[in-house]
Write a protein that holds these residues in place. Structure first.
Motif, PDB file in Angstrom:
ATOM      1  N   LEU A 235       0.483  -1.309  -0.188  1.00  0.00           N
ATOM      2  CA  LEU A 235       0.055   0.275   0.505  1.00  0.00           C
ATOM      3  C   LEU A 235       1.048   1.295  -0.122  1.00  0.00           C
ATOM      4  O   LEU A 235       0.305   2.365  -0.703  1.00  0.00           O
ATOM      5  CB  LEU A 235      -0.741   0.062   1.109  1.00  0.00           C
ATOM      6  N   ILE A 236       1.914   1.113   0.031  1.00  0.00           N
ATOM      7  CA  ILE A 236       2.975   1.949   0.251  1.00  0.00           C
ATOM      8  C   ILE A 236       3.919   2.295  -1.185  1.00  0.00           C
ATOM      9  O   ILE A 236       3.714   3.455  -1.906  1.00  0.00           O
ATOM     10  CB  ILE A 236       4.387   2.248   1.591  1.00  0.00           C
ATOM     11  N   LEU A 237       4.255   0.870  -1.805  1.00  0.00           N
ATOM     12  CA  LEU A 237       4.843   0.705  -3.058  1.00  0.00           C
ATOM     13  C   LEU A 237       3.891   1.238  -4.004  1.00  0.00           C
ATOM     14  O   LEU A 237       4.753   1.790  -5.343  1.00  0.00           O
ATOM     15  CB  LEU A 237       5.366  -0.529  -2.946  1.00  0.00           C
ATOM     16  N   LEU A 238       2.667   0.895  -4.488  1.00  0.00           N
ATOM     17  CA  LEU A 238       2.112   0.614  -5.304  1.00  0.00           C
ATOM     18  C   LEU A 238       1.555   1.930  -5.293  1.00  0.00           C
ATOM     19  O   LEU A 238       1.529   2.494  -6.542  1.00  0.00           O
ATOM     20  CB  LEU A 238       1.143  -0.315  -5.303  1.00  0.00           C
ATOM     21  N   PRO A 239       0.973   3.297  -4.566  1.00  0.00           N
ATOM     22  CA  PRO A 239       0.781   4.012  -4.747  1.00  0.00           C
ATOM     23  C   PRO A 239       2.107   5.168  -4.897  1.00  0.00           C
ATOM     24  O   PRO A 239       2.128   6.065  -6.296  1.00  0.00           O
ATOM     25  CB  PRO A 239       0.264   4.779  -3.761  1.00  0.00           C
ATOM     26  N   ALA A 240       3.067   5.200  -4.858  1.00  0.00           N
ATOM     27  CA  ALA A 240       4.807   5.483  -4.866  1.00  0.00           C
ATOM     28  C   ALA A 240       5.574   4.974  -6.801  1.00  0.00           C
ATOM     29  O   ALA A 240       5.376   6.566  -7.266  1.00  0.00           O
ATOM     30  CB  ALA A 240       5.864   4.810  -3.943  1.00  0.00           C
ATOM     31  N   ILE A 241       4.696   4.453  -7.032  1.00  0.00           N
ATOM     32  CA  ILE A 241       4.806   3.920  -8.511  1.00  0.00           C
ATOM     33  C   ILE A 241       4.060   4.820  -9.087  1.00  0.00           C
ATOM     34  O   ILE A 241       4.241   5.209 -10.342  1.00  0.00           O
ATOM     35  CB  ILE A 241       4.264   2.301  -9.473  1.00  0.00           C
ATOM     36  N   PHE A 242       2.361   4.528  -8.545  1.00  0.00           N
ATOM     37  CA  PHE A 242       1.850   5.224  -9.063  1.00  0.00           C
ATOM     38  C   PHE A 242       2.674   6.752  -9.570  1.00  0.00           C
ATOM     39  O   PHE A 242       1.858   7.294 -10.260  1.00  0.00           O
ATOM     40  CB  PHE A 242       0.697   4.991  -9.113  1.00  0.00           C
ATOM     41  N   GLN A 243       2.752   7.131  -8.593  1.00  0.00           N
ATOM     42  CA  GLN A 243       2.512   8.675  -8.146  1.00  0.00           C
ATOM     43  C   GLN A 243       3.765   9.061  -9.240  1.00  0.00           C
ATOM     44  O   GLN A 243       4.955  10.223 -10.359  1.00  0.00           O
ATOM     45  CB  GLN A 243       3.180   9.226  -6.958  1.00  0.00           C
ATOM     46  N   LEU A 244       5.194   8.452  -9.404  1.00  0.00           N
ATOM     47  CA  LEU A 244       6.616   8.678 -10.365  1.00  0.00           C
ATOM     48  C   LEU A 244       5.778   8.374 -11.393  1.00  0.00           C
ATOM     49  O   LEU A 244       6.357   9.030 -12.142  1.00  0.00           O
ATOM     50  CB  LEU A 244       7.430   7.179  -9.499  1.00  0.00           C
ATOM     51  N   ASN A 245       4.873   7.610 -11.891  1.00  0.00           N
ATOM     52  CA  ASN A 245       4.715   7.470 -13.145  1.00  0.00           C
ATOM     53  C   ASN A 245       3.367   8.987 -13.383  1.00  0.00           C
ATOM     54  O   ASN A 245       4.503   8.607 -14.987  1.00  0.00           O
ATOM     55  CB  ASN A 245       3.670   6.299 -13.437  1.00  0.00           C
ATOM     56  N   LEU A 246       3.301   9.517 -13.176  1.00  0.00           N
ATOM     57  CA  LEU A 246       2.539  10.531 -12.700  1.00  0.00           C
ATOM     58  C   LEU A 246       3.749  11.714 -13.469  1.00  0.00           C
ATOM     59  O   LEU A 246       3.095  12.152 -14.233  1.00  0.00           O
ATOM     60  CB  LEU A 246       1.638  11.047 -12.065  1.00  0.00           C
ATOM     61  N   TRP A 247       4.953  12.013 -12.994  1.00  0.00           N
ATOM     62  CA  TRP A 247       5.387  12.633 -12.323  1.00  0.00           C
ATOM     63  C   TRP A 247       6.817  13.106 -13.053  1.00  0.00           C
ATOM     64  O   TRP A 247       7.271  13.729 -13.800  1.00  0.00           O
ATOM     65  CB  TRP A 247       5.065  13.213 -10.814  1.00  0.00           C
ATOM     66  N   MET A 248       6.940  11.897 -13.235  1.00  0.00           N
ATOM     67  CA  MET A 248       8.884  11.881 -14.033  1.00  0.00           C
ATOM     68  C   MET A 248       8.048  11.970 -15.365  1.00  0.00           C
ATOM     69  O   MET A 248       7.317  11.604 -16.186  1.00  0.00           O
ATOM     70  CB  MET A 248       8.868  10.386 -13.691  1.00  0.00           C
ATOM     71  N   LYS A 249       9.071  12.613 -15.580  1.00  0.00           N
ATOM     72  CA  LYS A 249       9.071  13.105 -17.372  1.00  0.00           C
ATOM     73  C   LYS A 249      10.522  13.711 -17.487  1.00  0.00           C
ATOM     74  O   LYS A 249      11.214  14.126 -16.590  1.00  0.00           O
ATOM     75  CB  LYS A 249       8.315  14.359 -17.171  1.00  0.00           C
ATOM     76  N   ARG A 250      11.271  14.159 -18.115  1.00  0.00           N
ATOM     77  CA  ARG A 250      12.328  14.276 -19.371  1.00  0.00           C
ATOM     78  C   ARG A 250      11.731  16.111 -19.474  1.00  0.00           C
ATOM     79  O   ARG A 250      10.935  16.077 -19.954  1.00  0.00           O
ATOM     80  CB  ARG A 250      12.720  13.985 -21.140  1.00  0.00           C
ATOM     81  N   ASP A 251      12.807  16.556 -19.542  1.00  0.00           N
ATOM     82  CA  ASP A 251      12.617  18.476 -19.512  1.00  0.00           C
ATOM     83  C   ASP A 251      13.441  19.014 -20.331  1.00  0.00           C
ATOM     84  O   ASP A 251      15.098  17.995 -20.298  1.00  0.00           O
ATOM     85  CB  ASP A 251      12.630  19.177 -18.272  1.00  0.00           C
TER      86      ASP A 251
END
Length: 251
Positions: A235-251
């Motif tokens: 319940l900590i890991l999966l939301p963290a991966i979900f949030q990383l998927n949302l926020w990670m990007k190349r700039d």
């Protein structure tokens, strides 16, 4: 691919050369051939610093302040949270697998129970390994292969450079996640944050429970509590991966 393999071999060569240089000097100075925690930590620190210097000096790993200037604090925070959530599920999964030889049991005990061991394991090892493997090896693999093929190959390499079968399943799984983070951002910093948190938690856990044969059930008290801990961690890991998927990007 040739560059990726050469980077890996150079890293291994640095580890072997470091041990070959430090051991006779240490023996001559101390007058004893017995391996000590101080010797192991010194070797690890020197080889980590050498790896960082070599890969940055020859620009095998690109270093740019561009990504950090985007103030990616959310990504770095979720990287740490993901590491916190992954540890218990990874330990549980490893316990379900056939037992693998722990070839470095004594060495890890000497390093992890020494306060200076944190410098080697908690700080320098994550930085040097991310610079070499993600910033160097994976960067080259991504030029030759599709992203997930390159990430999988780099994860295998990450498992192998630990030189210890008992660590390899955990290292492979972490390598997949760290490779994905590098691919999505083009920066080693999320991986450094995750790697630092993972090694720091392992260092703290080992000093609380120094028995290398300890199982999760010994800590939790029952199999039911173990499964609850695994579920809570997910319940900590999966939301963290979900949030990383949302926020990670190349700039």
């Amino acid at each position: 691919m040739k560059k990726a393999i050469s980077y890996l071999l150079i890293f291994i060569g640095i580890q072997l050369l470091g041990g070959a240089v430090v051991y006779p000097i240490w023996t001559a100075v101390t007058g004893t051939a017995d391996m000590t925690a101080a010797q192991l930590i010194t070797t690890t620190v020197l080889t980590s610093l050498a790896t960082i210097f070599v890969f940055l000096f020859w620009h095998w790993t690109e270093v740019s302040p561009h990504w950090i200037r985007t103030r990616p604090w959310v990504v770095l925070t979720w990287s740490v949270v993901a590491a916190m959530g992954a540890l218990i599920p990874s330990m549980w999964l490893q316990e379900q697998m056939p037992e693998l030889p722990n070839l470095m049991d004594n060495e890890f005990d000497m390093i992890l129970t020494n306060r200076w061991g944190y410098l080697a394991i908690g700080l320098l090892a994550p930085l040097s390994e991310e610079i070499m493997l993600r910033g160097g090896v994976l960067k080259e693999l991504l030029k030759k292969f599709s992203p997930w093929v390159a990430i999988a190959i780099s994860a295998v390499f990450f498992a192998l450079i630990h030189f210890n079968p008992a660590q390899m399943p955990h290292a492979f799984l972490i390598g997949l996640l760290l490779g994905w983070m590098y691919w999505r951002t083009g920066s080693i910093l999320p991986g450094v944050a995750y790697h630092w948190a993972n090694n720091s938690i392992a260092y703290i856990f080992y000093n609380i429970y120094p028995n290398p044969d300890l199982k999760l059930v010994d800590v939790m008290g029952s199999e039911q509590h173990v499964m609850m801990a695994v579920g809570f961690s997910l319940l900590i890991l999966l939301p963290a991966i979900f949030q990383l998927n949302l926020w990670m990007k190349r700039d």
